[in-house]
Enzyme design. Structure first.
Site, short mmCIF file in Angstrom:
data_model
loop_
_atom_site.label_atom_id
_atom_site.label_comp_id
_atom_site.label_asym_id
_atom_site.label_seq_id
_atom_site.Cartn_x
_atom_site.Cartn_y
_atom_site.Cartn_z
N PHE A 191 3.37 6.18 -0.64
CA PHE A 191 4.54 5.30 -0.56
C PHE A 191 5.08 5.07 -1.98
CE2 PHE A 191 6.93 1.39 0.04
CZ PHE A 191 7.68 1.76 1.14
N ASP A 244 -4.43 2.39 0.74
CA ASP A 244 -3.28 1.61 1.16
C ASP A 244 -3.25 1.65 2.69
OD1 ASP A 244 -0.78 0.74 1.98
OD2 ASP A 244 0.23 1.50 0.19
N TYR A 291 3.34 -7.40 7.58
CA TYR A 291 4.61 -7.61 8.30
C TYR A 291 4.97 -6.46 9.21
CZ TYR A 291 5.91 -5.61 3.73
OH TYR A 291 5.95 -4.88 2.58
N LYS A 292 4.09 -5.47 9.30
CA LYS A 292 4.34 -4.35 10.21
C LYS A 292 3.63 -4.65 11.53
CE LYS A 292 4.63 -1.19 6.27
NZ LYS A 292 6.06 -0.85 6.28
#
Lengths: 386, 386
Positions: A100, A177, A202-203
């Site tokens: 990411f 991660d 928040y996913k």
């Protein structure tokens, strides 16, 4: 969400749970408004408690290995600096080329402020990466390897245990991660022998926009590693107001400043609901959802120029898939306008996130049918224009 | 808070505003639940917008100089590292001996990870400090001076403009901790020529427990300073997913990871209400409250062994006062049990925070009378015991 709309972005921002608003309303009206400063007695340990709840139910961590705090980037920074400072003779951090972007940014920043070197290794953007490519990047200078458990673009799922073992064999540490895997892919950090991990909430944990992230440090490393942002919440007996930092023992020392209490309470709701559903059931539905989407894409979309840009084996992917199409950017735009919320991801991919708790098989069916219709229309229009 | 209770801790955790719950309920039910991922279009700039609102209405900052992000400690870390990295020939950070402990911790951590030296200078714990003491600590090696605008213990208010000028004359930068002054003391960072500042929002700005903090970087310094935590929210065109960090221009580059949106919305409410009341009126009531408390303390408490441990001149203090008493720790305990919420602060001080928006003159009267009664009782019991 408006009636009829379809949400394929639960992997980016999970929907609020019914209990989230209730929990925050109670926290504001009772704990904050009534309890006031006294509520710090219960809030003080909340980041550790929610960390334990998350760690034990969803990460295969032991008690005292996880804390909810700060953002993913800040946590990645704290752990990556701690890991590299503890190995002064190893000055290389390895990161997968397709990790990411913000993981790259954090490491690039660290390198710019120090003598560290960041080394990347190639990754297949659709299929994920191969141990031999990582292996070529490893040598005696490598302090830390930063990897995504699930690739944000392709959804490729890494073999956490095998990779961790390979890096350990060369003497380095691994930082995982977990942003795209926590709450949707079974994770067993203890079994994998993982060293360090970070992730957002928040996913698939439905913590809300910018909810606090988490970090994991394997127990045996907690004494050896020292994170660089020495703050109020890492201090022993903070209200003694000593002017010299004396960190608490354990995972608490990996906190920095005052944590977001409302944020941590929202995270607790998400963790509770996923844990109640149970990871085996969540994973089973996730695999069924992505498999169904792949089947429909083959039948309906490949003839229209789409190509699956994710591993075809469901056991090798997380809970989102990407579809390559030369006009993906345009098609994502019209799809969203049409009420099917999906993501464009460069280069030329539509990403469909299928959150098991909130995505139905009908959503997958209707969303992909709609994508097919819009793509056919687009094809006709483009052909008419030429 | 239960009926009859008195709150003297608004300087530690401000009470929730009526509009806070409304704002967060709307954010959860509408922006998050309905807008979902699309709401990032409006959330993306929120930390900068709330920063501008705060900066322009309460800090005397210009547009584009303040952002709401992270915790105070993380912000202090980012700015202090940015300031010291920009001045490689100056390796000393000066901090007032009596600065808030976590400011010390952040700087001690920086020193432990680098070649920086932290130098303290003495401060009178009751009266604050004198320019000549700071001046003695300054030399050509000083990169940065970290100071509290209002002392967390005594409430002493620093002369921001005079001090900033003195440090600039020696070539260093100043970083102001505004935690105990923002929203209650008039601040004009532009007029003072201030370089850098950080502060929290859960005291006089009523942002809630662990609400995001803010940071200020003077416009001319924004190009020159580079903060060390390179994150997703500092990146240009973040959704292009470039793997190389290219920071945005301006204050946005001082952000790191994804900001707390609910937190920023709660901060916006606090800023709005204080700005509506207006800083002159807020300061006037604050001075009247602390002056009234000092008067009553002189009359009722000094005969019982209390001593004012704050500047007597109201223009030289913020909105809290401390009262020294040899049994302050015990007395704070019984005072709190009795429904008067105040803080014990080592050594031997009861701290009374008088938040102008929510503290009444009756609160001051009744709270100090109760303290006097409890102290008399304690005195009688202690004498009887001897």
């Amino acid at each position: 969400m408006e009636p009829g709309a379809i949400y394929f972005d639960g992997n980016s921002l999970g929907r609020p749970l019914r209990s989230t608003l209730e929990a925050l309303t109670d926290a504001i009206q009772q704990q904050w408004a009534q309890g006031l400063i006294r509520s710090w007695d219960r809030w003080r340990e909340l980041p550790l408690q929610v960390g334990d709840q998350l760690g034990q139910s969803l990460l295969g961590a032991c008690r005292g290995e996880v804390v909810v705090a700060d953002s993913t980037s800040v946590n990645l920074y704290k752990l990556a600096r701690a890991a590299t400072a503890a190995q002064p003779l190893r000055r290389v951090v390895v990161v997968e080329e397709d990790n990411f972007p913000s993981d790259h940014y954090v490491l690039q920043g660290m390198a710019a402020f120090s003598d560290l070197e960041v080394r990347t290794f190639p990754v297949d953007p659709d299929e994920g990466w191969h141990l031999q490519d990582l292996d070529k990047a490893l040598d005696e200078g490598v302090a830390l390897v930063c990897l995504s458990h699930v690739s944000y673009r392709s959804g490729a799922l890494a073999d956490m245990k095998g990779i961790t073992r390979a890096v350990h064999a060369r003497g380095g540490l691994v930082l995982w991660d977990l942003c795209h895997s926590v709450g949707v892919v079974p994770i067993d950090l203890t079994d994998a022998g993982a060293d360090l991990a970070v992730g957002c909430t928040y996913k698939y944990l439905n913590g809300g926009p910018g909810a606090p992230a988490f970090l994991y440090v394997r127990q045996e490393l907690q004494e050896r590693l020292r994170q660089p942002i020495w703050g109020w919440f890492g201090q022993q007996d903070q209200f003694e107001m000593a002017s010299t930092y004396r960190p608490v023992q354990g995972i608490g020392a990996f906190q920095a400043g005052t944590p977001s209490i409302l944020g941590a309470l929202a995270v607790a709701e998400g963790v509770r609901v996923v844990a109640e559903a149970g990871m085996p059931a969540v994973r089973e539905k996730s695999v069924a959802l992505t498999s169904y989407a792949v089947d429909l894409a083959e039948r309906w979309l490949e003839p229209l120029g789409f190509r699956l840009a994710s591993p075809r084996d469901p056991l090798r992917r997380g809970s989102h898939i990407s579809l390559h199409h030369p006009h993906a950017r345009h098609l994502t735009g019209v799809l969203i306008e049409d009420g099917v919320l999906a993501d464009y991801r460069a280069p030329e991919r539509i990403r469909l996130g299928l959150a098991p708790l909130t995505t139905s098989f009908c959503d997958v069916h209707d969303g992909l049918r709609r994508l097919g219709e819009l793509a056919s229309e687009h094809l006709r229009t483009s052909e008419a224009a030429t």
